[in-house]
Design a protein around this motif. Structure first.
Motif, PDB file in Angstrom:
ATOM      1  N   ARG A  55      27.059  35.099  36.719  1.00 32.84           N
ATOM      2  CA  ARG A  55      25.435  35.544  36.833  1.00 32.84           C
ATOM      3  C   ARG A  55      26.995  36.944  37.582  1.00 32.84           C
ATOM      4  O   ARG A  55      27.671  36.595  37.887  1.00 32.84           O
ATOM      5  CB  ARG A  55      25.219  35.399  38.283  1.00 32.84           C
ATOM      6  N   THR A  56      26.680  38.112  36.848  1.00 36.17           N
ATOM      7  CA  THR A  56      27.711  39.290  37.234  1.00 36.17           C
ATOM      8  C   THR A  56      26.640  39.438  38.367  1.00 36.17           C
ATOM      9  O   THR A  56      25.797  39.846  38.961  1.00 36.17           O
ATOM     10  CB  THR A  56      27.071  40.163  36.539  1.00 36.17           C
ATOM     11  N   ILE A  57      27.841  40.231  39.008  1.00 36.94           N
ATOM     12  CA  ILE A  57      27.768  40.458  40.413  1.00 36.94           C
ATOM     13  C   ILE A  57      28.062  41.758  40.512  1.00 36.94           C
ATOM     14  O   ILE A  57      29.294  42.246  40.910  1.00 36.94           O
ATOM     15  CB  ILE A  57      28.191  39.575  41.833  1.00 36.94           C
ATOM     16  N   PRO A  58      27.379  43.260  40.811  1.00 33.93           N
ATOM     17  CA  PRO A  58      27.583  44.556  41.239  1.00 33.93           C
ATOM     18  C   PRO A  58      28.407  44.219  42.840  1.00 33.93           C
ATOM     19  O   PRO A  58      27.957  44.248  43.491  1.00 33.93           O
ATOM     20  CB  PRO A  58      26.391  45.028  41.188  1.00 33.93           C
ATOM     21  N   VAL A  59      29.736  44.885  42.576  1.00 35.50           N
ATOM     22  CA  VAL A  59      30.402  45.834  44.398  1.00 35.50           C
ATOM     23  C   VAL A  59      31.274  46.737  43.521  1.00 35.50           C
ATOM     24  O   VAL A  59      31.836  46.954  42.726  1.00 35.50           O
ATOM     25  CB  VAL A  59      31.491  44.340  44.314  1.00 35.50           C
ATOM     26  N   THR A  60      31.051  47.780  45.088  1.00 40.00           N
ATOM     27  CA  THR A  60      31.889  48.466  44.517  1.00 40.00           C
ATOM     28  C   THR A  60      32.858  48.398  45.672  1.00 40.00           C
ATOM     29  O   THR A  60      33.457  48.528  46.987  1.00 40.00           O
ATOM     30  CB  THR A  60      30.557  49.789  45.427  1.00 40.00           C
ATOM     31  N   VAL A  61      34.077  48.668  44.887  1.00 41.33           N
ATOM     32  CA  VAL A  61      35.394  49.068  45.439  1.00 41.33           C
ATOM     33  C   VAL A  61      36.107  49.972  45.662  1.00 41.33           C
ATOM     34  O   VAL A  61      36.242  50.995  44.622  1.00 41.33           O
ATOM     35  CB  VAL A  61      36.453  47.909  44.812  1.00 41.33           C
ATOM     36  N   VAL A  62      36.304  50.730  47.500  1.00 42.24           N
ATOM     37  CA  VAL A  62      36.916  51.719  47.262  1.00 42.24           C
ATOM     38  C   VAL A  62      37.383  52.072  48.208  1.00 42.24           C
ATOM     39  O   VAL A  62      38.052  51.076  49.488  1.00 42.24           O
ATOM     40  CB  VAL A  62      35.616  52.561  47.544  1.00 42.24           C
ATOM     41  N   ALA A  63      38.281  52.768  48.887  1.00 37.58           N
ATOM     42  CA  ALA A  63      39.441  53.121  49.726  1.00 37.58           C
ATOM     43  C   ALA A  63      39.003  54.031  50.461  1.00 37.58           C
ATOM     44  O   ALA A  63      38.367  55.167  49.646  1.00 37.58           O
ATOM     45  CB  ALA A  63      41.046  53.736  48.930  1.00 37.58           C
ATOM     46  N   VAL A  64      39.407  53.765  51.988  1.00 39.94           N
ATOM     47  CA  VAL A  64      38.617  55.775  52.844  1.00 39.94           C
ATOM     48  C   VAL A  64      40.128  56.183  53.360  1.00 39.94           C
ATOM     49  O   VAL A  64      40.889  54.562  53.453  1.00 39.94           O
ATOM     50  CB  VAL A  64      38.123  54.957  53.031  1.00 39.94           C
ATOM     51  N   THR A  65      40.057  56.801  53.522  1.00 35.68           N
ATOM     52  CA  THR A  65      41.030  57.429  54.085  1.00 35.68           C
ATOM     53  C   THR A  65      40.871  58.299  55.861  1.00 35.68           C
ATOM     54  O   THR A  65      40.060  58.573  55.335  1.00 35.68           O
ATOM     55  CB  THR A  65      41.586  58.907  53.425  1.00 35.68           C
ATOM     56  N   ASN A  66      41.806  57.251  56.521  1.00 38.25           N
ATOM     57  CA  ASN A  66      42.145  57.685  58.090  1.00 38.25           C
ATOM     58  C   ASN A  66      40.758  56.809  58.154  1.00 38.25           C
ATOM     59  O   ASN A  66      40.335  57.618  59.285  1.00 38.25           O
ATOM     60  CB  ASN A  66      41.766  58.680  58.484  1.00 38.25           C
ATOM     61  N   TYR A  67      40.291  55.581  58.240  1.00 34.30           N
ATOM     62  CA  TYR A  67      39.602  55.504  59.259  1.00 34.30           C
ATOM     63  C   TYR A  67      39.853  53.657  59.460  1.00 34.30           C
ATOM     64  O   TYR A  67      40.730  52.787  58.783  1.00 34.30           O
ATOM     65  CB  TYR A  67      38.399  54.998  57.760  1.00 34.30           C
ATOM     66  N   SER A  68      39.725  53.871  60.208  1.00 34.46           N
ATOM     67  CA  SER A  68      39.911  53.117  60.817  1.00 34.46           C
ATOM     68  C   SER A  68      38.490  52.158  63.090  1.00 34.46           C
ATOM     69  O   SER A  68      38.162  52.761  62.737  1.00 34.46           O
ATOM     70  CB  SER A  68      40.860  52.772  62.252  1.00 34.46           C
ATOM     71  N   ALA A  69      38.089  51.204  61.855  1.00 36.63           N
ATOM     72  CA  ALA A  69      37.115  50.422  62.513  1.00 36.63           C
ATOM     73  C   ALA A  69      37.371  48.283  63.115  1.00 36.63           C
ATOM     74  O   ALA A  69      37.839  48.751  61.778  1.00 36.63           O
ATOM     75  CB  ALA A  69      35.971  50.372  62.707  1.00 36.63           C
ATOM     76  N   ALA A  70      36.356  48.097  63.680  1.00 32.91           N
ATOM     77  CA  ALA A  70      36.397  46.385  62.693  1.00 32.91           C
ATOM     78  C   ALA A  70      35.478  46.748  61.863  1.00 32.91           C
ATOM     79  O   ALA A  70      34.611  47.189  61.405  1.00 32.91           O
ATOM     80  CB  ALA A  70      35.681  45.905  64.585  1.00 32.91           C
ATOM     81  N   PRO A  71      36.200  45.329  60.603  1.00 27.61           N
ATOM     82  CA  PRO A  71      35.713  44.919  59.797  1.00 27.61           C
ATOM     83  C   PRO A  71      34.093  44.539  59.906  1.00 27.61           C
ATOM     84  O   PRO A  71      33.030  45.272  58.933  1.00 27.61           O
ATOM     85  CB  PRO A  71      36.392  44.217  59.371  1.00 27.61           C
ATOM     86  N   TYR A  72      33.920  44.283  60.573  1.00 26.63           N
ATOM     87  CA  TYR A  72      32.646  43.596  60.950  1.00 26.63           C
ATOM     88  C   TYR A  72      31.344  44.223  61.858  1.00 26.63           C
ATOM     89  O   TYR A  72      29.972  44.499  61.418  1.00 26.63           O
ATOM     90  CB  TYR A  72      32.590  42.463  62.045  1.00 26.63           C
TER      91      TYR A  72
END
Length: 100
Positions: free
Chosen positions: A46-63
């Motif tokens: 099965r193919t799973i669509p995922v979007t992978v990006v990087a964000v500048t100057n972002y800091s927060a808990a991953p959850y």
């Protein structure tokens, strides 16, 4: 990308509760297949669509949920299609059914 929150899908390679960091314009992230498959239909191939990006100057808990404005910006990027291997599909299926 999951249906609800991308923060629950990808993380730092060494620590699942940390964001991956960009170094010299590159980053690596662990993608959690279990959460990336929103309908829990774990089938090999099965193919799973995922979007992978990087964000500048972002800091927060991953959850934490991403701010609405940031989520809107991320929607402009198209997903990549990842393939669920037989071994990974079996592991996800087993985990899902242990908690049902």
């Amino acid at each position: 990308m999951g249906d609800n929150d991308v923060a629950t899908v990808a993380s730092h390679l060494d620590n699942p509760i940390r964001w991956a960091r960009v170094r010299n314009g590159h980053f690596q992230a662990a993608i959690d297949a279990y959460h990336a498959v929103a309908d829990h239909d774990y089938q090999a191939g099965r193919t799973i669509p995922v979007t992978v990006v990087a964000v500048t100057n972002y800091s927060a808990a991953p959850y934490n949920l991403l701010p609405a404005a940031l989520r809107d910006q991320l929607q402009q990027f198209g997903p990549q299609q990842l393939v669920l291997t037989k071994l990974l599909a079996k592991a996800c299926w087993t985990t899902y059914h242990e908690y049902q």
